[in-house]
Design an enzyme around this catalytic site. Structure first.
Site, PDB file in Angstrom:
ATOM      1  N   ASP A  85      -1.068  -2.560   6.745  1.00  0.00           N
ATOM      2  CA  ASP A  85      -1.514  -3.585   5.705  1.00  0.00           C
ATOM      3  C   ASP A  85      -0.499  -3.802   4.742  1.00  0.00           C
ATOM      4  O   ASP A  85       0.121  -2.699   4.106  1.00  0.00           O
ATOM      5  CB  ASP A  85      -2.804  -2.986   5.023  1.00  0.00           C
ATOM      6  CG  ASP A  85      -3.519  -3.805   4.105  1.00  0.00           C
ATOM      7  OD1 ASP A  85      -4.373  -4.696   4.276  1.00  0.00           O
ATOM      8  OD2 ASP A  85      -2.693  -3.953   2.926  1.00  0.00           O
TER       9      ASP A  85
ATOM     10  N   TYR B 108       3.287  -7.044  -2.824  1.00  0.00           N
ATOM     11  CA  TYR B 108       3.785  -5.488  -2.788  1.00  0.00           C
ATOM     12  C   TYR B 108       5.491  -5.661  -2.723  1.00  0.00           C
ATOM     13  O   TYR B 108       5.946  -4.814  -2.871  1.00  0.00           O
ATOM     14  CB  TYR B 108       3.327  -5.015  -1.614  1.00  0.00           C
ATOM     15  CG  TYR B 108       2.038  -4.981  -1.538  1.00  0.00           C
ATOM     16  CD1 TYR B 108       1.133  -5.100  -2.492  1.00  0.00           C
ATOM     17  CD2 TYR B 108       1.328  -4.454  -0.258  1.00  0.00           C
ATOM     18  CE1 TYR B 108      -0.266  -4.942  -2.344  1.00  0.00           C
ATOM     19  CE2 TYR B 108      -0.125  -4.106  -0.184  1.00  0.00           C
ATOM     20  CZ  TYR B 108      -0.960  -4.462  -1.225  1.00  0.00           C
ATOM     21  OH  TYR B 108      -2.033  -4.448  -0.924  1.00  0.00           O
TER      22      TYR B 108
ATOM     23  N   LYS C 229      -1.454 -10.863   2.682  1.00  0.00           N
ATOM     24  CA  LYS C 229      -2.376 -11.356   1.876  1.00  0.00           C
ATOM     25  C   LYS C 229      -1.537 -12.556   1.187  1.00  0.00           C
ATOM     26  O   LYS C 229      -0.246 -12.166   0.901  1.00  0.00           O
ATOM     27  CB  LYS C 229      -2.888 -10.355   0.859  1.00  0.00           C
ATOM     28  CG  LYS C 229      -3.375  -9.221   1.482  1.00  0.00           C
ATOM     29  CD  LYS C 229      -3.738  -8.346   0.735  1.00  0.00           C
ATOM     30  CE  LYS C 229      -4.190  -7.013   1.202  1.00  0.00           C
ATOM     31  NZ  LYS C 229      -3.120  -6.168   1.588  1.00  0.00           N
TER      32      LYS C 229
ATOM     33  N   HIS D 227      -5.815 -12.923  -1.369  1.00  0.00           N
ATOM     34  CA  HIS D 227      -5.605 -11.589  -2.124  1.00  0.00           C
ATOM     35  C   HIS D 227      -6.568 -11.415  -3.318  1.00  0.00           C
ATOM     36  O   HIS D 227      -7.268 -10.377  -3.195  1.00  0.00           O
ATOM     37  CB  HIS D 227      -4.305 -11.280  -2.793  1.00  0.00           C
ATOM     38  CG  HIS D 227      -3.879  -9.653  -2.896  1.00  0.00           C
ATOM     39  ND1 HIS D 227      -2.408  -9.482  -2.685  1.00  0.00           N
ATOM     40  CD2 HIS D 227      -4.425  -9.004  -3.051  1.00  0.00           C
ATOM     41  CE1 HIS D 227      -2.533  -7.953  -2.893  1.00  0.00           C
ATOM     42  NE2 HIS D 227      -3.647  -7.820  -3.267  1.00  0.00           N
TER      43      HIS D 227
END
Length: 205
Positions: free
Chosen positions: A45, A50, A75, A108
């Protein structure tokens, strides 16, 4: 270690998944993903925000595992909501990961009325329409939501052609979000936990 849960479209999602939030981009992330796969994780994931999708992709490549034996989630971030921007954001994610498709793609966070007023629900719906298109084109096997409560999800579902398969929410012994879980269960949407062991003070209990 893993087991599989069948989503409402028949796709199987392995659990638990290996999350890469706060995993630094570069060698640390590459080695973390490789190590996770080596010990048996097949669900990886990540997310655009990120800022480690390239390293996640590199870790997958260096692991040597066949693509079809992995389940990869990413996401679309808040700044990329909307139909056209979501399509572009997905293209970048797929390029950074160096993959041909994703197994799961999530919105998200929902656009909310505090930020967008009466346009919030339409913005979420437009984002979802883009994801439906990507799903129909075979670029995403499953599509879902993240951090959506019932009042966020219902307006999206009212205009949707495809029911969300997943809602990824904070869920752990210190925060069970009963109403959201019951809503998802009623609509055959899988609840996927982030921080399932807890965070903050819960970890000191």
């Amino acid at each position: 270690m893993e087991k599989e849960i069948v989503l409402n479209n028949g796709v199987k999602i392995p659990t638990p998944g290996f999350g890469t939030f706060l995993t630094p981009d570069g060698v640390t992330c590459v080695e973390a993903v490789k190590a996770a796969i080596a010990v048996g994780y097949t669900h990886i994931d990540t997310a655009a925000i990120y800022k480690n999708e390239k390293s996640v992709g590199e870790g997958i490549k260096e692991s040597g595992i066949k693509r079809e034996n992995l389940f990869v989630t990413s996401k679309v971030w808040n700044t990329e909501r909307g139909y056209d921007k979501t399509l572009k954001a997905f293209d970048k994610t797929l390029s950074d990961l160096e993959l041909d498709y994703l197994d799961l793609y999530l919105i998200h966070w929902p656009a909310n009325e505090l930020q967008f007023g009466k346009d919030a629900n339409q913005l979420n719906a437009d984002t979802w329409k883009a994801m439906e298109r990507l799903h129909e084109e075979g670029l995403i096997r499953s599509i879902g939501l993240s951090n959506f409560m019932q009042h966020h999800a219902e307006p999206v579902m009212a205009k949707a052609n495809i029911c969300p398969m997943v809602d990824q929410i904070e869920y752990h012994p210190g925060f069970t979000q009963k109403e959201c879980v019951e809503f998802c269960q009623k609509n055959n949407i899988l609840v996927e936990a982030w921080s399932p062991l807890g965070r903050g003070n819960v970890l000191d209990n």
